[in-house]
Every structure is written in C-alpha cells, then in structure tokens.
Write an enzyme that holds these catalytic residues in place. Structure first.
Site, PDB file in Angstrom:
ATOM      1  N   CYS A 131      -4.191   0.651  -2.532  1.00 11.37           N
ATOM      2  CA  CYS A 131      -4.009  -0.587  -1.768  1.00 11.37           C
ATOM      3  C   CYS A 131      -2.908  -1.469  -2.372  1.00 11.37           C
ATOM      4  O   CYS A 131      -2.618  -1.405  -3.577  1.00 11.37           O
ATOM      5  CB  CYS A 131      -5.293  -1.404  -1.756  1.00 11.37           C
ATOM      6  SG  CYS A 131      -6.655  -0.644  -0.878  1.00 11.37           S
ATOM      7  N   GLU A 186      -3.045  -4.648  -3.022  1.00 15.55           N
ATOM      8  CA  GLU A 186      -3.552  -5.588  -4.027  1.00 15.55           C
ATOM      9  C   GLU A 186      -3.557  -4.959  -5.421  1.00 15.55           C
ATOM     10  O   GLU A 186      -3.132  -5.570  -6.398  1.00 15.55           O
ATOM     11  CB  GLU A 186      -4.977  -6.033  -3.685  1.00 15.55           C
ATOM     12  CG  GLU A 186      -5.094  -6.804  -2.391  1.00 15.55           C
ATOM     13  CD  GLU A 186      -5.386  -5.917  -1.193  1.00 15.55           C
ATOM     14  OE1 GLU A 186      -4.809  -4.816  -1.097  1.00 15.55           O
ATOM     15  OE2 GLU A 186      -6.185  -6.342  -0.343  1.00 15.55           O
ATOM     16  N   ASN A 246       0.844  -1.204   0.000  1.00 17.91           N
ATOM     17  CA  ASN A 246       0.000   0.000   0.000  1.00 17.91           C
ATOM     18  C   ASN A 246       0.874   1.246   0.000  1.00 17.91           C
ATOM     19  O   ASN A 246       1.958   1.275   0.596  1.00 17.91           O
ATOM     20  CB  ASN A 246      -1.024   0.002   1.147  1.00 17.91           C
ATOM     21  CG  ASN A 246      -0.421  -0.191   2.523  1.00 17.91           C
ATOM     22  OD1 ASN A 246       0.619  -0.806   2.689  1.00 17.91           O
ATOM     23  ND2 ASN A 246      -1.082   0.346   3.525  1.00 17.91           N
ATOM     24  N   CYS A 302     -10.309  -5.079   0.041  1.00 26.87           N
ATOM     25  CA  CYS A 302     -11.462  -4.164   0.056  1.00 26.87           C
ATOM     26  C   CYS A 302     -12.286  -4.364  -1.216  1.00 26.87           C
ATOM     27  O   CYS A 302     -11.836  -4.987  -2.194  1.00 26.87           O
ATOM     28  CB  CYS A 302     -10.992  -2.717   0.188  1.00 26.87           C
ATOM     29  SG  CYS A 302     -10.355  -1.997  -1.332  1.00 26.87           S
ATOM     30  N   GLU A 332       0.368   5.260   0.675  1.00 29.98           N
ATOM     31  CA  GLU A 332      -0.555   6.292   1.152  1.00 29.98           C
ATOM     32  C   GLU A 332      -0.112   7.677   0.698  1.00 29.98           C
ATOM     33  O   GLU A 332       0.977   7.843   0.133  1.00 29.98           O
ATOM     34  CB  GLU A 332      -0.635   6.206   2.687  1.00 29.98           C
ATOM     35  CG  GLU A 332      -1.190   4.858   3.132  1.00 29.98           C
ATOM     36  CD  GLU A 332      -1.458   4.767   4.617  1.00 29.98           C
ATOM     37  OE1 GLU A 332      -0.987   5.622   5.394  1.00 29.98           O
ATOM     38  OE2 GLU A 332      -2.168   3.796   5.003  1.00 29.98           O
TER      39      GLU A 332
HETATM   40  N1  THU Z   1      -5.300  -1.430   2.512  1.00 29.53           N
HETATM   41  C1  THU Z   1      -4.726  -2.285   1.610  1.00 29.53           C
HETATM   42  O1  THU Z   1      -3.618  -2.050   1.131  1.00 29.53           O
HETATM   43  N2  THU Z   1      -5.425  -3.388   1.258  1.00 29.53           N
HETATM   44  C2  THU Z   1      -6.637  -3.741   1.767  1.00 29.53           C
HETATM   45  O2  THU Z   1      -7.196  -4.764   1.388  1.00 29.53           O
HETATM   46  C3  THU Z   1      -7.300  -2.878   2.746  1.00 29.53           C
HETATM   47  C4  THU Z   1      -6.612  -1.626   3.083  1.00 29.53           C
HETATM   48  C5  THU Z   1      -4.524  -0.263   2.954  1.00 29.53           C
HETATM   49  C6  THU Z   1      -5.059   1.064   2.526  1.00 29.53           C
HETATM   50  C7  THU Z   1      -4.490   1.968   3.611  1.00 29.53           C
HETATM   51  O3  THU Z   1      -3.179   2.336   3.253  1.00 29.53           O
HETATM   52  C8  THU Z   1      -4.422   1.093   4.834  1.00 29.53           C
HETATM   53  O4  THU Z   1      -4.503  -0.240   4.369  1.00 29.53           O
HETATM   54  C9  THU Z   1      -5.509   1.339   5.849  1.00 29.53           C
HETATM   55  O5  THU Z   1      -6.756   1.279   5.283  1.00 29.53           O
END
Ligand code: THU
Length: 127
Positions: free
Chosen positions: A53, A55, A42, A86, A44
């Site tokens: 994300c 994935e 991920n 998600c 941000e």
């Molecule tokens: N996140 C992912 O990378 N994958 C997921 O399936 C759910 C959430 C990340 C997004 C964000 O950087 C952090 O997790 C918190 O939501």
C-alpha cells in the site's frame, strides 16, 4: 507543514502509483518530527498478495531515511469518500506513533482528519 500541503504531496505521489491490476491508484505522504516529508504510492504485483500500500511505502521511505517519529500521514485516492488506510497499514503506522494525525482525502476536495488512536484504538503491541 499543514494538512493541505501534505495532501498535495500525497496527490503528487499518487501519480506514480503502479496499479495495473486493481486500477486503484493511491498516494500517501508522511511528515517526520523534523519537518521532513516522505512520499509513497501503491505498488502492485502479478502475484497480487505482494502488493504494498501507499501508506506503508511512504512510512518505509521515512524510516529508511532515518526518521523515527511520524507526526502525520496523508492518504489520497479517487473516491467519493475519503480513503481510510487498511488495517495492516494502521498497525504499521502505530509502530511509529500511535497518536499521529491521519489526513484522508477523496476526489473533489472531500477530507477527513482523525487521530490514529481513533482508527486503531487497540493496536497490537508486545507489552
Ligand atoms: N491500497 C492502498 O494503497 N492503500 C489503502 O489504504 C488501501 C488499498 C491499494 C492496494 C491495492 O494496490 C489497491 O489499493 C486496491 O486495493
């Protein structure tokens, strides 16, 4: 490549997570039809909504390298229960194989394996 190997790839990808805002690091790895593996974490942003994300980053690495059919995706986070992708990521995964294997892992060896069809039975598609 087996599930354990793909989880290992995802764990290594997780080490590169850029998650200064949530503190929640996620790693993912996808397996392409020809056996190639691609990783993502991920990423941000100070403008929170721009976060991508793990994935989707792994999938986009694969697609950008020329892969089209993804047979499996592994995702890992430091959670008590296996982390589930998600809804947005499930839809993007369905674009490249609505029946791929989804391997989910948390900390301490907890694992879960499902078919994407079970996680997103009614993916959007333009019929
Ligand atoms: N996140 C992912 O990378 N994958 C997921 O399936 C759910 C959430 C990340 C997004 C964000 O950087 C952090 O997790 C918190 O939501």
């Amino acid at each position: 490549m087996n599930s354990e190997r793909l989880i290992k790839e995802a764990e290594e990808a997780r080490q590169n997570a850029y998650a200064p805002y949530s503190g929640f690091s996620v790693g993912a790895a996808v397996l392409a039809e020809d056996g190639s593996c691609y990783r993502g974490c991920n990423v941000e942003n100070a403008s929170y909504g721009l976060t991508v994300c793990a994935e989707r980053n792994a999938l986009f690495q694969a697609i950008a390298a020329g892969a089209r059919t993804i047979t499996a995706l592994a995702v890992v986070a430091d959670t008590a229960e296996p982390v589930v992708p998600c809804g947005a990521c499930l839809q993007v995964m369905a674009e490249f194989n609505p029946t791929m294997t989804v391997i989910m892992a948390g900390s301490g060896g907890v694992r879960s394996e499902r078919n994407l069809q079970e996680l997103l039975p009614l993916a959007f598609k333009k019929t």
